[in-house]
Motif scaffolding. Structure first.
Motif, short mmCIF file in Angstrom:
data_model
loop_
_atom_site.label_atom_id
_atom_site.label_comp_id
_atom_site.label_asym_id
_atom_site.label_seq_id
_atom_site.Cartn_x
_atom_site.Cartn_y
_atom_site.Cartn_z
N LEU A 193 0.84 -1.19 0.00
CA LEU A 193 0.00 0.00 0.00
C LEU A 193 0.88 1.24 0.00
CD1 LEU A 193 -2.82 -0.81 2.59
CD2 LEU A 193 -3.07 -0.62 0.11
N SER A 194 0.43 2.26 -0.68
CA SER A 194 1.23 3.49 -0.75
C SER A 194 1.26 4.23 0.58
CB SER A 194 0.69 4.41 -1.84
OG SER A 194 -0.66 4.76 -1.57
N LYS A 195 0.32 3.93 1.44
CA LYS A 195 0.34 4.47 2.80
C LYS A 195 -0.24 3.42 3.73
CE LYS A 195 -4.00 6.99 2.06
NZ LYS A 195 -4.64 8.33 2.11
N ASP A 196 0.03 3.55 5.01
CA ASP A 196 -0.41 2.55 5.96
C ASP A 196 -1.92 2.38 5.90
OD1 ASP A 196 2.17 2.17 6.77
OD2 ASP A 196 2.04 3.51 8.51
N GLY A 197 -2.35 1.14 6.13
CA GLY A 197 -3.77 0.87 6.13
C GLY A 197 -4.05 -0.61 5.97
N GLY A 234 -13.50 0.54 -1.95
CA GLY A 234 -13.54 0.88 -3.37
C GLY A 234 -12.42 1.76 -3.86
N GLU A 235 -11.32 1.88 -3.13
CA GLU A 235 -10.19 2.67 -3.60
C GLU A 235 -8.90 2.10 -3.01
OE1 GLU A 235 -8.57 7.29 -3.81
OE2 GLU A 235 -10.71 6.86 -3.57
N LEU A 236 -7.95 1.78 -3.91
CA LEU A 236 -6.73 1.10 -3.50
C LEU A 236 -5.56 1.75 -4.22
CD1 LEU A 236 -5.96 -1.48 -1.82
CD2 LEU A 236 -6.04 -2.74 -3.97
N HIS A 237 -4.57 2.26 -3.45
CA HIS A 237 -3.35 2.85 -3.99
C HIS A 237 -2.20 1.92 -3.64
CE1 HIS A 237 -4.98 7.04 -4.74
NE2 HIS A 237 -5.97 6.45 -4.08
#
Length: 536
Positions: free
Chosen positions: A122-126, A135-138
């Motif tokens: 993931l581009s940021k923690d999560g 519905g949104e994944l980076h």
């Protein structure tokens, strides 16, 4: 925003995947077992999948499964391009390196390559599972082809629950404008294209085995010296452990082939030894094809018979195919040699000849070879057969067509022409007929086109009628039921000019050494990508 989703165990997540598949037929993994995981970054895979339509399967390892999207035009590094993506059922982790063929008629039937693979974060923690639900994944991908930041965004969910997403690449240091996935069509695992994998798959998934054992190498390793020594040490019958199977072998010292000249007769033990030695080379010519067996229980000196129906006493592990087009009284279940031990079973069953179908089980009406059979007559000598073979060589060279010759092991020569999927048997038969009649017109004194043998006046027949469903020619490297156990040996085109060449020159005793020295001379017919040119 989609409603919150309850977190499910991997097996529960795979329920939709399992409902769509018959694991008795598809080589895909069932997901019953999970491979060991390390503590590294989660993995991703993109598989180029030619099913009903070409698409790319984009899969991220999340919570013990591969969360998956079908991307019709494939992912791109071009930041200006938005790709439609459709969220599909989760797949088992075993699928991450699956490269092979899914049978026609099964969900997703077609050929699959591992187009790209690597790790992601993931581009940021999560929580990635929560991000998918929302519905949104980076994600940042670290693959061999795909690198940099990708974004997946759900755009709509229809009344049936089908989710439509967009896949895009952010403008970063890895972005490349104009980048097209179709310009990079090869697998990152094997370096092969989909067409090449379909023509010659390297492995098969067997869903009747635990997932950890489901991958069967179709390009099998050679039989070991220890395995051959075990066969040699057996008494007349016994259990032989070979190619990962335990086979019951019988009547090992029974003579199956009469002697040739001063040589000793050939026993069943020698036949099984040869079969084990040749099976890894022969396997690609037999896999995914129904096999007709020419059996000689009393040896080649007695009358044989054709055996097509797989007997009820056959071991459960033997690969098989049920012909959906079989009518009353016709063969329904055929042996399919998808692993080396299956061929040894057939040899122990007194199958002295092996005849695989020209078409695969997924498309039995579509041949993968056009066959040219140079069938000598009573008054046709070996020199005449060589003349006809050389004329075909010249004609094929003139047309720019790839083909390979082999000795029949009896009296003639056969030429196999690989063809790309598309033509039916009527088309390949018409093409071979046109070619052979053009060749035959140059030497009318050698050739007859009469159907009945007694009407040919002893002349050769250039037999194009073998290009038909369930009509077969003997497989390369197969033994023939004759003194000395000759084999149908592939040869080089230049060997047609060797004055010492004879149609039964190579036997089960000499073929292994020739193969070690020459390699597989027939290999080119496995590359079924050529189109047959018009013959005018």
């Amino acid at each position: 925003m989609a409603p919150a989703r309850t977190r499910r165990a991997p097996r529960e997540k795979l329920a939709p995947y399992r409902r769509k598949r018959d694991f008795a037929r598809t080589p895909e993994p069932s997901g019953d077992a999970q491979p060991a995981r390390g503590d590294g970054a989660p993995r991703f895979v993109v598989q180029r999948h030619r099913a009903r339509r070409l698409h790319y399967d984009f899969r991220l390892e999340i919570d013990g499964v591969l969360v998956s999207w079908a991307v019709p035009k494939g992912p791109t590094l071009d930041p200006k391009v938005r790709r439609a993506a459709f969220h599909v059922e989760d797949h088992p982790l075993e699928y991450i390196d699956f490269e092979g063929v899914i049978p026609a008629g099964e969900y997703g039937g077609g050929d699959v390559i591992v187009w790209d693979t690597g790790t992601w974060r993931l581009s940021k923690d999560g929580d990635p599972g929560r991000a998918v639900a929302d519905g949104e994944l980076h994600v940042d991908l670290h693959g061999e082809k795909l690198r940099g930041r990708f974004v997946l965004v759900r755009t709509r969910t229809d009344a049936s629950g089908k989710e439509e997403w967009l896949l895009l690449h952010k403008r970063d240091e890895y972005a490349v404008e104009g980048w097209d996935p179709e310009d990079h069509p090869r697998s990152v695992l094997s370096g092969r294209t989909n067409e090449e994998v379909k023509a010659d798959p390297e492995r098969l998934w067997r869903s009747d085995r635990p997932a950890a054992e489901a991958a069967i190498a179709l390009k099998a390793p050679p039989v070991t010296d220890d395995e051959l020594a075990e066969l040699d040490a057996l008494p007349g019958s016994g259990r032989w452990h070979v190619f990962g199977r335990e086979l019951r072998v019988t009547n090992l010292d029974k003579v199956l082939f009469p002697p040739r000249g001063r040589d000793k007769p050939v026993t069943k033990r020698e036949l099984l030894r040869y079969t084990a030695q040749i099976a890894p080379t022969l396997l690609p010519y037999l896999t995914e094809r129904a096999l007709n067996l020419h059996r000689y229980p009393n040896g080649a000196g007695a009358k044989g018979f054709w055996h097509k129906q797989l007997p009820s006493h056959a071991p459960e592990w033997l690969p098989r195919w049920d012909n959906p087009q079989a009518g009353p009284g016709e063969t329904r279940t055929y042996l399919v040699v998808d692993e080396p031990a299956a061929l040894i079973w057939a040899a122990n069953f007194a199958a002295l000849e092996w005849h695989a179908w020209t078409s695969r089980t997924d498309r039995p009406d579509r041949p993968t070879y056009a066959l040219i059979d140079l069938d000598p007559g009573e008054k046709t000598g070996w020199d005449d057969v060589l003349v006809l073979a050389r004329l075909h060589r010249t004609a094929l060279e003139h047309l720019g067509v790839t083909a390979r010759p082999k000795l029949t092991g009896r009296r003639g020569i056969q030429i196999w022409v690989p063809v790309a999927p598309g033509p039916d048997f009527e088309e390949t038969r018409a093409w071979v007929e046109a070619l052979s009649k053009a060749v035959g017109a140059t030497v009318p004194e050698l050739v007859s086109w009469k159907w009945q043998k007694r009407e040919r006046g002893g002349r050769a027949r250039l037999d194009y009628t073998q290009n038909a469903i369930n009509k077969t020619l003997v497989a390369p490297y197969s033994p023939r039921p004759a003194p000395g156990a000759p084999v149908s040996a592939p040869i080089e085109w230049d060997e047609l000019d060797d004055p010492t060449l004879t149609p039964d020159r190579f036997t089960i005793r000499t073929m292994p050494r020739r193969l070690a020295e020459k390699g597989d001379l027939f290999r080119e017919v496995l590359r079924q990508t050529q189109r047959l040119p018009a013959i005018r």
